[in-house]
Design a protein around this motif. Sequence first.
Motif, PDB file in Angstrom:
ATOM      1  N   VAL A  79      39.399 -25.138 -22.752  1.00 65.03           N
ATOM      2  CA  VAL A  79      38.891 -24.409 -23.921  1.00 65.03           C
ATOM      3  C   VAL A  79      39.148 -22.913 -23.774  1.00 65.03           C
ATOM      4  O   VAL A  79      39.525 -22.236 -24.737  1.00 65.03           O
ATOM      5  N   ALA A  80      38.998 -22.387 -22.557  1.00 62.54           N
ATOM      6  CA  ALA A  80      39.259 -20.962 -22.333  1.00 62.54           C
ATOM      7  C   ALA A  80      40.729 -20.638 -22.555  1.00 62.54           C
ATOM      8  O   ALA A  80      41.067 -19.606 -23.159  1.00 62.54           O
ATOM      9  N   ILE A  81      41.626 -21.506 -22.092  1.00 64.68           N
ATOM     10  CA  ILE A  81      43.062 -21.290 -22.289  1.00 64.68           C
ATOM     11  C   ILE A  81      43.404 -21.342 -23.774  1.00 64.68           C
ATOM     12  O   ILE A  81      44.185 -20.519 -24.276  1.00 64.68           O
ATOM     13  N   LEU A  82      42.844 -22.303 -24.492  1.00 70.34           N
ATOM     14  CA  LEU A  82      43.079 -22.359 -25.934  1.00 70.34           C
ATOM     15  C   LEU A  82      42.588 -21.099 -26.633  1.00 70.34           C
ATOM     16  O   LEU A  82      43.213 -20.607 -27.570  1.00 70.34           O
ATOM     17  N   HIS A  83      41.460 -20.574 -26.184  1.00 64.49           N
ATOM     18  CA  HIS A  83      40.906 -19.365 -26.769  1.00 64.49           C
ATOM     19  C   HIS A  83      41.855 -18.187 -26.561  1.00 64.49           C
ATOM     20  O   HIS A  83      42.135 -17.419 -27.493  1.00 64.49           O
TER      21      HIS A  83
END
Length: 81
Positions: A66-70
């Motif tokens: 989720v952090a990478i997608l953000h």
Amino acid sequence: MATGTAPPRGSAAAAASLRRRRTTSGGSASGGAAGTMLQFYTDDAPGLKISPNVVLVMSIGFIAFVAILHVMGKLYFVRKD
């Protein structure tokens, strides 16, 4: 002090009587609840059996994803003038 009355609150006698106090119901009501809770941790419980380490790794992986997608979303949608 009359017989059958509680000792003054905050006294050493009150603390001692609390330590000696026993419930009259025994463990019948709590024993049933404890047996139900223990069923989740036995081999007889139905469902997927995975170790706590696998759950930890999967949850950390999900957070990282989720952090990478953000970050990718922030970089992708940068307005170019």
